[in-house]
Enzyme design. Sequence first.
Site, PDB file in Angstrom:
ATOM      1  N   ASP A  68       0.858  -1.190   0.000  1.00  0.00           N
ATOM      2  CA  ASP A  68       0.000   0.000   0.000  1.00  0.00           C
ATOM      3  C   ASP A  68       0.895   1.241   0.000  1.00  0.00           C
ATOM      4  O   ASP A  68       1.949   1.255   0.633  1.00  0.00           O
ATOM      5  CB  ASP A  68      -0.876  -0.004   1.260  1.00  0.00           C
ATOM      6  CG  ASP A  68      -1.704   1.276   1.370  1.00  0.00           C
ATOM      7  OD1 ASP A  68      -1.355   2.144   2.186  1.00  0.00           O
ATOM      8  OD2 ASP A  68      -2.644   1.420   0.562  1.00  0.00           O
ATOM      9  N   GLU A 196       6.935  20.224 -19.548  1.00  0.00           N
ATOM     10  CA  GLU A 196       5.841  19.512 -20.225  1.00  0.00           C
ATOM     11  C   GLU A 196       4.809  20.513 -20.697  1.00  0.00           C
ATOM     12  O   GLU A 196       4.229  20.388 -21.767  1.00  0.00           O
ATOM     13  CB  GLU A 196       5.193  18.514 -19.270  1.00  0.00           C
ATOM     14  CG  GLU A 196       4.109  17.631 -19.894  1.00  0.00           C
ATOM     15  CD  GLU A 196       2.713  18.255 -19.875  1.00  0.00           C
ATOM     16  OE1 GLU A 196       2.519  19.253 -19.156  1.00  0.00           O
ATOM     17  OE2 GLU A 196       1.838  17.774 -20.603  1.00  0.00           O
TER      18      GLU A 196
HETATM   19  N1  DTR Z   1      -1.851  18.112 -21.018  1.00  0.00           N
HETATM   20  C1  DTR Z   1      -1.804  17.812 -19.613  1.00  0.00           C
HETATM   21  C2  DTR Z   1      -3.158  17.553 -19.028  1.00  0.00           C
HETATM   22  C3  DTR Z   1      -3.956  16.604 -19.822  1.00  0.00           C
HETATM   23  C4  DTR Z   1      -5.053  16.912 -20.531  1.00  0.00           C
HETATM   24  N2  DTR Z   1      -5.542  15.747 -21.084  1.00  0.00           N
HETATM   25  C5  DTR Z   1      -4.745  14.737 -20.736  1.00  0.00           C
HETATM   26  C6  DTR Z   1      -4.800  13.379 -21.032  1.00  0.00           C
HETATM   27  C7  DTR Z   1      -3.784  12.546 -20.558  1.00  0.00           C
HETATM   28  C8  DTR Z   1      -2.754  13.075 -19.775  1.00  0.00           C
HETATM   29  C9  DTR Z   1      -2.710  14.450 -19.464  1.00  0.00           C
HETATM   30  C10 DTR Z   1      -3.730  15.251 -19.957  1.00  0.00           C
HETATM   31  C11 DTR Z   1      -1.224  18.994 -18.879  1.00  0.00           C
HETATM   32  O1  DTR Z   1      -1.799  20.068 -18.956  1.00  0.00           O
HETATM   33  O2  DTR Z   1      -0.184  18.802 -18.226  1.00  0.00           O
HETATM   34 ZN    ZN Z   2      -0.954  21.094 -17.485  1.00  0.00          ZN
HETATM   35 ZN    ZN Z   3       0.027  17.905 -16.623  1.00  0.00          ZN
END
Ligand code: DTR
Ligand code: ZN
Ligand code: ZN
Length: 464
Positions: A68, A196
Amino acid sequence: MPVLHGPTLPRTTPTTRRTRRPRATTTLLAGGATVTAALLALTSAPATAAPTTALAGRTGTARAAAPDISVANVKAHLAQLQSIANANGGNRAHGRSGYKASLDYVKGKLDAAGYTTTVQQFTSSGVTGYNLIADWPGGSADHVVFAGSHLDSVTRGPGINDNGSGSAGILEVALTVAREGYKPDKHLRFAWWGAEELGMVGSRNYVNKLPAAERSKIDAYLNFDMIGSPNPGYFVYDDDPKAEQVFKDFYAARKIATEPETEGDGRSDHAPFKDAGVPVGGLFSGAEYSKTAAQAQKWGGTAGQAFDRCYHSACDTSANINDTALDTNSDAIAYAVWTLSSGGTTPPAGTSFENRTPLDIPDAGAAVESPITVTGRPGNAPATLKAGVEIRHSYRGDLVIDLVGPSGRTYRLKPADSGDSAADVVETYTVDASAETANGTWKLRVQDVAAQDEGRLAGWKLTF
Ligand code: DTR
Ligand code: ZN
Ligand code: ZN
């Protein structure tokens, strides 16, 4: 001395490759003694049967079931990330002091726990970015289970759900691996990506710099970007079927319905891995899209409201987390890491390695050697290693054939025999090679020791 012929070797392309073949037939000498017994009598360095060492040296916990994950510990990491944002202009964005402070926090925890950490620099928008890679020592280097999350936030807020939640979740899983002394069969790697939010810049930089041979060793890359959304959904990436099933099994056992994550293609750090052909999986609890009535029916929460109303906003703080989703998803990460890193590293018995490059054997001349490099087989070779040989020669009694193991030890397969005037050697020999490591370069050594007849090695193979 009558010899029962082994099977004629199938013709294959002239490469060294790993193939699966039906088990070969042991060659029997007159009187029923196997070639192995004869070989032991003949080899200059008798091969003593070493115990199978595939599992030797394994210490610590090889727990089959995942532990866990403490949601209190995950939330404590989130509290640290919130404090870092508070102390650094309210965010943890790429190029800002809050991002590097976040990375230093995560790195400090991992270094103290015994991970091998690497900080990879890159440039985005003219600013230095950083990825943090953490390797858990051990496991098969040919099979990597890789979990990643982006650590950066947008500039507008602290990014606690997006993506402190994923970052804290995999951090606590990594620390639990260390606390448990987990010894997985496969190698575990974790990563916290930079930039990212600028378009998967950090993860793409990592994948682009990774040699193709290293990419092929990644059995699965698992991405966790937003796993604690306040109005949560339970979405499972529908990419690699094996990873997807592992996650679905976890939730099914807890009677939690899941849906395939379909709107995220290309929207997070699994995209560069997927583009490079690496199997990917992951979890997502939802962002700006609204939860439907049907989803609220199965997951609870509020229909018609976004899964995360504070997505990319200043209100994405420690208060913007659903503890149940964070807890359950962190446990799901651990379950997937433990499940995918157990077993599946040793290729099945009957795996062959071949060299089909023809090699001329000089008449009454020097010995020639043909190599086969074996990889991906931990431990020692078996006591019944099969060496299949195909030589086209007009007087096989002229030929002496030896197998040379990675240690340099020589195993006599066939002595010269002036009375044996038959043509060709198409034979499978059984060798007790248990004193050798399986991985390494093996060689078939052939010498023509009498004049007037000649030939060539057409090919040979080792079957484990
Ligand atoms: N783009 C990501 C958030 C996000 C939006 N749709 C998805 C689907 C799968 C993973 C992430 C995401 C962000 O804003 O970091
Ligand atoms: Zn984001
Ligand atoms: Zn994100």
